[in-house]
Design an enzyme around this catalytic site. Structure first.
Site, PDB file in Angstrom:
ATOM      1  N   GLY A 275      -9.563  -7.156   8.963  1.00  0.00           N
ATOM      2  CA  GLY A 275      -8.325  -6.366   9.717  1.00  0.00           C
ATOM      3  C   GLY A 275      -8.018  -7.077  10.642  1.00  0.00           C
ATOM      4  N   ARG A 276      -8.883  -6.761  12.094  1.00  0.00           N
ATOM      5  CA  ARG A 276      -8.249  -6.755  13.192  1.00  0.00           C
ATOM      6  C   ARG A 276      -8.266  -8.501  13.809  1.00  0.00           C
ATOM      7  NH1 ARG A 276     -12.309  -4.009  16.536  1.00  0.00           N
ATOM      8  NH2 ARG A 276     -13.473  -4.311  14.678  1.00  0.00           N
TER       9      ARG A 276
ATOM     10  N   GLN B 140       0.869  -1.145   0.076  1.00  0.00           N
ATOM     11  CA  GLN B 140      -0.064   0.040   0.148  1.00  0.00           C
ATOM     12  C   GLN B 140       1.097   1.300   0.001  1.00  0.00           C
ATOM     13  OE1 GLN B 140      -2.357   1.724   3.780  1.00  0.00           O
ATOM     14  NE2 GLN B 140      -3.991   1.302   2.410  1.00  0.00           N
TER      15      GLN B 140
ATOM     16  N   TYR C 242      -5.832  11.109   4.676  1.00  0.00           N
ATOM     17  CA  TYR C 242      -4.444  11.221   4.266  1.00  0.00           C
ATOM     18  C   TYR C 242      -4.258  12.061   3.012  1.00  0.00           C
ATOM     19  CZ  TYR C 242      -3.603   7.744   8.044  1.00  0.00           C
ATOM     20  OH  TYR C 242      -3.677   7.316   9.290  1.00  0.00           O
TER      21      TYR C 242
ATOM     22  N   ARG D 112      -7.872   2.461  -2.910  1.00  0.00           N
ATOM     23  CA  ARG D 112      -8.650   2.433  -1.509  1.00  0.00           C
ATOM     24  C   ARG D 112      -9.099   4.037  -1.371  1.00  0.00           C
ATOM     25  NH1 ARG D 112      -7.520   0.592   4.858  1.00  0.00           N
ATOM     26  NH2 ARG D 112      -9.322  -0.771   4.718  1.00  0.00           N
TER      27      ARG D 112
END
Length: 367
Positions: A334-335, A107, A179, A227
């Site tokens: 994810g987690r 990424q 971002y 993304r």
């Protein structure tokens, strides 16, 4: 080949798009870890990704990696994607994942104005953004010049070229969560009046140029994943697009620039994006663009990521149903994968009772 649990079978069908074939529909979501000393991914990082590949993850998206710009990351342990030593480290990561039968994309990331003045690894580098504004709209630095923007575009392109050279299976461009790229998308942080600003379509110009430059470097057959999100780190209710029509206008320039797959970041995958339809953000993106999409957001857990105190495992029935109805094509975890590298294998083999709940201790260790 291990027999697939019938109730989760849609998760384990082959994914086959124009330029990417995966053994199943599972994706490891990108998650910043901060375990790369001097910004270089070491053997511990390579082993961390290999463990997921060994346990059947269809596609690994690495944690965010800083492009070749002095203000791309905040912190001396966040990996970068430039320089001989860092790229050697990533080459080892690719080898480990491929040796285990997996596929992986880096990424490519720039944190933009979320970086504080004086942050490592380059304390003298000022944060940069379209208008020099923080996510709260406060002035911090001068707006980027067009020359500086051009240099940033080429830094992303360099990252794409290096990814292909190192043997990665594609790239993901991080355009979400407030971002740098997302700061261009969002009216709150982009007050420019030149071609990089203006209306929602105008605010896609920076991302469009990045995608085109990356495509120029990697050719037509190398997958480019993009993304994006509606929400920002400081505003979970933020919207780039209030309606399906606005979302279509936002996405079309990115499609035309060369995006192959959209990774549609939401906090809870089961939530409808717009009134009058049960489709989530990924579902709408697929419907409007015809492109393959990745859905994400609290998969397999009963608590969203903003609560890092922990979360319990929960049924995958709703997820599998949406996947089976082709609302989206791939599912990013994810987690659950942060905590349990064997998560995909356990789900495939029907061992849901053995899945581990998320514990905040997972943030302190590379399981």
């Amino acid at each position: 080949m291990t027999n697939t649990n019938q109730s989760t079978e849609p998760l384990f069908q082959t994914f086959n798009s124009d330029n990417l074939v995966l053994e199943n529909r599972t994706v490891m979501a990108p998650m910043t870890r901060g375990y790369s000393p001097d910004n270089i991914p070491d053997q511990n990082v390579a082993d961390y990704y290999r463990r997921r590949a060994e346990n059947g993850v269809g596609l690994i998206v690495t944690e965010g990696t800083g492009i070749n710009h002095p203000a791309s990351v905040s912190g001396a342990s966040i990996p970068v994607f430039h320089g001989e030593k860092a790229l050697e480290g990533w080459s080892n990561v690719v080898k480990q994942v491929h040796d285990a039968g997996g596929k992986i994309v880096p990424q490519l990331w720039h944190v933009g104005m979320t970086r504080s003045k004086g942050d490592l690894p380059n304390e003298e580098a000022l944060p940069v953004g379209p208008s020099g504004l923080s996510l709260d709209g406060e002035p911090v630095t001068e707006p980027l010049t067009e020359q500086e923007i051009s240099e940033l575009v080429e830094a992303y392109a360099q990252g794409a070229a290096d990814a292909k050279r190192l043997g990665f299976d594609g790239i993901e461009i991080h355009g979400a969560h407030g971002y740098l790229i997302d700061q261009f998308f969002w009216a709150n942080t982009n007050r420019r009046t030149d071609r990089y600003g203006g209306d929602l379509v105008g605010r896609t110009q920076f991302a469009v140029e990045i995608v085109k430059a990356c495509r120029r470097e990697v050719g037509p057959d190398f997958p480019i994943i993009f993304r994006f999100s509606q929400w920002k780190m400081n505003d979970f209710k933020a919207k780039l697009a209030e309606t399906p029509g606005e979302l279509e206008r936002f996405l079309q320039p990115l499609v035309e620039a060369g995006v192959d797959i959209f990774h549609c970041s939401t906090r809870r995958f089961w939530e409808a994006e717009f009134e009058g339809s049960d489709l989530n953000l990924a579902g709408w993106t697929k419907k409007l663009t015809g492109k393959p999409v990745i859905s994400v957001g609290s998969v397999g857990l009963d608590g969203e990521f903003t609560n890092f105190s922990g979360a319990n495992t929960t049924s995958l029935d709703g997820l599998v149903e949406k996947l089976d109805q082709e609302e989206f094509d791939l599912v990013a975890i994810g987690r659950s994968l942060l905590m349990d590298p064997e998560w995909v294998r356990k789900v495939r083999e029907g061992q849901e009772n053995d899945l581990l709940p998320f514990d905040k201790e997972a943030l302190q260790k590379l399981y």
